[in-house]
Design a protein around this motif. Structure first.
Motif, PDB file in Angstrom:
ATOM      1  N   SER A  32       0.827  -1.206   0.000  1.00  0.00           N
ATOM      2  CA  SER A  32       0.000   0.000   0.000  1.00  0.00           C
ATOM      3  C   SER A  32       0.860   1.253   0.000  1.00  0.00           C
ATOM      4  N   ALA A  97      -2.925   7.524   6.071  1.00  0.00           N
ATOM      5  CA  ALA A  97      -3.888   6.824   5.239  1.00  0.00           C
ATOM      6  C   ALA A  97      -3.150   5.852   4.333  1.00  0.00           C
ATOM      7  N   THR A  99      -3.489   3.226   0.748  1.00  0.00           N
ATOM      8  CA  THR A  99      -4.224   2.935  -0.468  1.00  0.00           C
ATOM      9  C   THR A  99      -3.493   1.894  -1.297  1.00  0.00           C
ATOM     10  N   ARG A 111      -7.138  12.822  -1.296  1.00  0.00           N
ATOM     11  CA  ARG A 111      -7.636  12.021  -0.170  1.00  0.00           C
ATOM     12  C   ARG A 111      -8.692  11.017  -0.622  1.00  0.00           C
ATOM     13  N   TYR A 114      -7.746   7.229  -0.916  1.00  0.00           N
ATOM     14  CA  TYR A 114      -7.346   6.466   0.261  1.00  0.00           C
ATOM     15  C   TYR A 114      -8.563   5.881   0.971  1.00  0.00           C
ATOM     16  N   TRP A 117      -7.956   4.859   6.853  1.00  0.00           N
ATOM     17  CA  TRP A 117      -7.501   6.031   7.599  1.00  0.00           C
ATOM     18  C   TRP A 117      -7.282   5.681   9.064  1.00  0.00           C
TER      19      TRP A 117
END
Length: 127
Positions: A32, A97, A99, A111, A114, A117
């Motif tokens: 990620s 965060a 992703t 943002r 993502y 969090w």
């Protein structure tokens, strides 16, 4: 799934340094990209810094370039944000965060990219 927990926030005088940590649980951390965002009272959450899954690419918003450094240790499932030369305008709640998206700085600074969090940690810089 990735669960994220930030730590390391607190109070600091202007000019000081602070390091935030973001510890992840779940097997997806090492694949990620990670982002750091911040949100000051009454303002939108803004991108601060990001790092690719391998750590080979890093990205920063202009206001923190040369002062902040993002890094990660995939063996420890942890990402870091080293903040130097802190300014009162850096005061905010800082969020990490994660992703699975692979992309450019423009993509990873959004943002909306993502899905995972942390809960946020308060950073307060006094003048």
């Amino acid at each position: 799934q990735v669960q994220l927990v930030e730590s390391g926030g607190g109070f600091m005088q202007a000019g000081g340094s602070m390091r935030l940590s973001c510890t992840a649980s779940g097997r997806a951390f090492s694949t990620s990209a990670m982002g750091w965002f911040r949100q000051a009272p009454g303002q939108e959450r803004e991108f601060v810094a990001g790092i690719s899954w391998s750590g080979s690419n890093t990205y920063y918003t202009d206001s923190v370039k040369g002062r902040f450094t993002v890094s990660r240790d995939n063996a420890k499932n942890t990402a870091y944000l080293q903040m130097n030369s802190l300014k009162p305008e850096d005061t905010a709640v800082y969020f990490c965060a994660a992703t699975p998206v692979v992309g450019s700085a423009m993509i990873l600074s959004s943002r909306d990219r993502y899905p995972y969090w942390g809960q946020g940690t308060q950073v307060t810089v006094s003048s």
